[in-house]
Design an enzyme around this catalytic site. Sequence first.
Site, PDB file in Angstrom:
ATOM      1  N   SER A 142      -0.933  60.892  11.102  1.00 34.09           N
ATOM      2  CA  SER A 142      -0.547  62.534  10.970  1.00 34.09           C
ATOM      3  C   SER A 142      -1.332  63.691  12.574  1.00 34.09           C
ATOM      4  CB  SER A 142      -1.167  63.013   9.614  1.00 34.09           C
ATOM      5  OG  SER A 142      -1.287  64.313   9.489  1.00 34.09           O
ATOM      6  N   TYR A 155      -8.327  63.394   3.854  1.00 38.05           N
ATOM      7  CA  TYR A 155      -6.685  63.266   4.517  1.00 38.05           C
ATOM      8  C   TYR A 155      -7.223  62.796   5.573  1.00 38.05           C
ATOM      9  CZ  TYR A 155      -2.094  62.582   5.304  1.00 38.05           C
ATOM     10  OH  TYR A 155      -0.762  62.875   6.226  1.00 38.05           O
TER      11      TYR A 155
HETATM   12  P1  NDP Z   1       5.905  60.576   0.677  1.00 32.81           P
HETATM   13  O1  NDP Z   1       4.719  61.115  -0.814  1.00 32.81           O
HETATM   14  O2  NDP Z   1       7.408  60.820   0.225  1.00 32.81           O
HETATM   15  O3  NDP Z   1       5.687  59.205   0.861  1.00 32.81           O
HETATM   16  C1  NDP Z   1       5.214  58.034   0.450  1.00 32.81           C
HETATM   17  C2  NDP Z   1       5.042  56.062   0.299  1.00 32.81           C
HETATM   18  O4  NDP Z   1       4.349  56.445  -0.043  1.00 32.81           O
HETATM   19  C3  NDP Z   1       6.036  56.538  -0.973  1.00 32.81           C
HETATM   20  O5  NDP Z   1       7.171  55.622  -0.944  1.00 32.81           O
HETATM   21  C4  NDP Z   1       4.766  55.839  -2.330  1.00 32.81           C
HETATM   22  O6  NDP Z   1       5.711  54.786  -2.790  1.00 32.81           O
HETATM   23  C5  NDP Z   1       3.812  55.424  -0.779  1.00 32.81           C
HETATM   24  N1  NDP Z   1       2.559  54.485  -1.677  1.00 32.81           N
HETATM   25  C6  NDP Z   1       2.261  55.689  -2.008  1.00 32.81           C
HETATM   26  N2  NDP Z   1       0.880  55.002  -2.511  1.00 32.81           N
HETATM   27  C7  NDP Z   1       1.170  53.254  -2.127  1.00 32.81           C
HETATM   28  C8  NDP Z   1       0.683  52.428  -2.879  1.00 32.81           C
HETATM   29  N3  NDP Z   1      -0.882  51.997  -3.292  1.00 32.81           N
HETATM   30  N4  NDP Z   1       1.159  51.454  -2.092  1.00 32.81           N
HETATM   31  C9  NDP Z   1       2.603  51.356  -2.080  1.00 32.81           C
HETATM   32  N5  NDP Z   1       2.842  52.791  -1.770  1.00 32.81           N
HETATM   33  C10 NDP Z   1       2.740  52.988  -1.533  1.00 32.81           C
HETATM   34  O7  NDP Z   1       5.124  60.744   1.367  1.00 32.81           O
HETATM   35  P2  NDP Z   1       5.621  60.489   2.754  1.00 32.81           P
HETATM   36  O8  NDP Z   1       6.916  59.910   3.044  1.00 32.81           O
HETATM   37  O9  NDP Z   1       5.560  62.030   3.976  1.00 32.81           O
HETATM   38  O10 NDP Z   1       4.428  59.962   2.897  1.00 32.81           O
HETATM   39  C11 NDP Z   1       4.682  58.511   4.651  1.00 32.81           C
HETATM   40  C12 NDP Z   1       3.467  58.955   5.865  1.00 32.81           C
HETATM   41  O11 NDP Z   1       3.845  59.984   6.135  1.00 32.81           O
HETATM   42  C13 NDP Z   1       2.147  58.687   4.741  1.00 32.81           C
HETATM   43  O12 NDP Z   1       1.418  58.069   5.239  1.00 32.81           O
HETATM   44  C14 NDP Z   1       1.200  59.762   5.174  1.00 32.81           C
HETATM   45  O13 NDP Z   1       0.594  60.302   5.085  1.00 32.81           O
HETATM   46  C15 NDP Z   1       2.485  60.352   6.706  1.00 32.81           C
HETATM   47  N6  NDP Z   1       2.699  62.062   7.169  1.00 32.81           N
HETATM   48  C16 NDP Z   1       3.256  62.547   6.348  1.00 32.81           C
HETATM   49  C17 NDP Z   1       3.841  64.000   6.746  1.00 32.81           C
HETATM   50  C18 NDP Z   1       4.711  64.916   6.141  1.00 32.81           C
HETATM   51  O14 NDP Z   1       4.248  66.256   6.238  1.00 32.81           O
HETATM   52  N7  NDP Z   1       5.246  64.193   5.070  1.00 32.81           N
HETATM   53  C19 NDP Z   1       2.783  64.472   7.528  1.00 32.81           C
HETATM   54  C20 NDP Z   1       2.043  63.511   8.796  1.00 32.81           C
HETATM   55  C21 NDP Z   1       1.654  62.239   8.380  1.00 32.81           C
HETATM   56  P3  NDP Z   1       5.219  54.795  -4.784  1.00 32.81           P
HETATM   57  O15 NDP Z   1       4.283  55.898  -5.270  1.00 32.81           O
HETATM   58  O16 NDP Z   1       6.749  54.350  -5.137  1.00 32.81           O
HETATM   59  O17 NDP Z   1       4.053  53.262  -4.427  1.00 32.81           O
END
Ligand code: NDP
Length: 244
Positions: A142, A155
């Site tokens: 990030s 975070y």
């Molecule tokens: P979302 O919340 O849309 O997606 C997060 C995903 O992580 C979901 O599919 C969720 O699936 C999964 N997840 C959470 N906990 C678990 C777990 N214990 N086991 C397996 N899967 C898990 O957010 P983003 O798409 O934005 O996030 C994706 C990545 O991008 C993250 O690492 C985030 O930190 C990073 N990021 C995002 C930014 C943004 O602005 N969007 C900016 C910078 C970084 P489920 O709940 O079904 O398990």
Amino acid sequence: MSNIKDKVILITGASSGIGEATARFLAEKGAHVVLGARRTERLEALAEEIQQSGGVAEYQSLDVTRLEQMQSIVDFTLSKFKRVDVIVNNAGVMPLSKLESLKIDEWNQMIDVNIRGVLHGIAAVLPVMKEQGSGQIINLASIGAYSVTPTAAVYCATKYAVRAITEGLRQEVGNDIRVNLLSPGVTESELADHISDVEAKQFMVDYRRNAIPAKTIAGAIAYAIDQPDYVDVNEMIIRPTTKV
Ligand code: NDP
């Protein structure tokens, strides 16, 4: 020639946001995608959508905090496709709050998913990729891996850790296995939906106003994969022109 077509690509956190967009994007480019997350009904719908468009997709329930589940989805991938060419360690959570709020369970959740989850992904694929003599590990950090913003101390700490782990891994295995760090700025997804702290949630409404589409990050992930095998895109930071 595409260096994505027919590759077997395991994506964690594929049930929403960046992971979902990445699965769709890579499948369109001819990759065989394996989707992992906890919300399997979403994975099932996405896999069906990809298959109906002529793509190849499988899914399995995955909690990245559980090493045995990570190993199980890698075994599942091998049973279906015989290889794991790429893992996208994308799953992440961001329940922001000030440290003084002492939301210790949420700190631990971020450490477990964002750091341990990435390490579990690495642990599960590394022996397979070493055996294959090739592979690619793409970790999602990030802009929070480069500077700290209010309410985001833990975070950001997890994302600084992902950056350090990724660089260390690249130094160790970079000759045979490509290792990439992908650091998005604010991107459309469900990431901020799970913030329980009222003040932090309110702050995010304005902060995330100019989010870029998740497909933009998917395109960057595809770029790193699509490079010739002798090219390793070490690090990418992609953010809206509005700065965050
Ligand atoms: P979302 O919340 O849309 O997606 C997060 C995903 O992580 C979901 O599919 C969720 O699936 C999964 N997840 C959470 N906990 C678990 C777990 N214990 N086991 C397996 N899967 C898990 O957010 P983003 O798409 O934005 O996030 C994706 C990545 O991008 C993250 O690492 C985030 O930190 C990073 N990021 C995002 C930014 C943004 O602005 N969007 C900016 C910078 C970084 P489920 O709940 O079904 O398990």
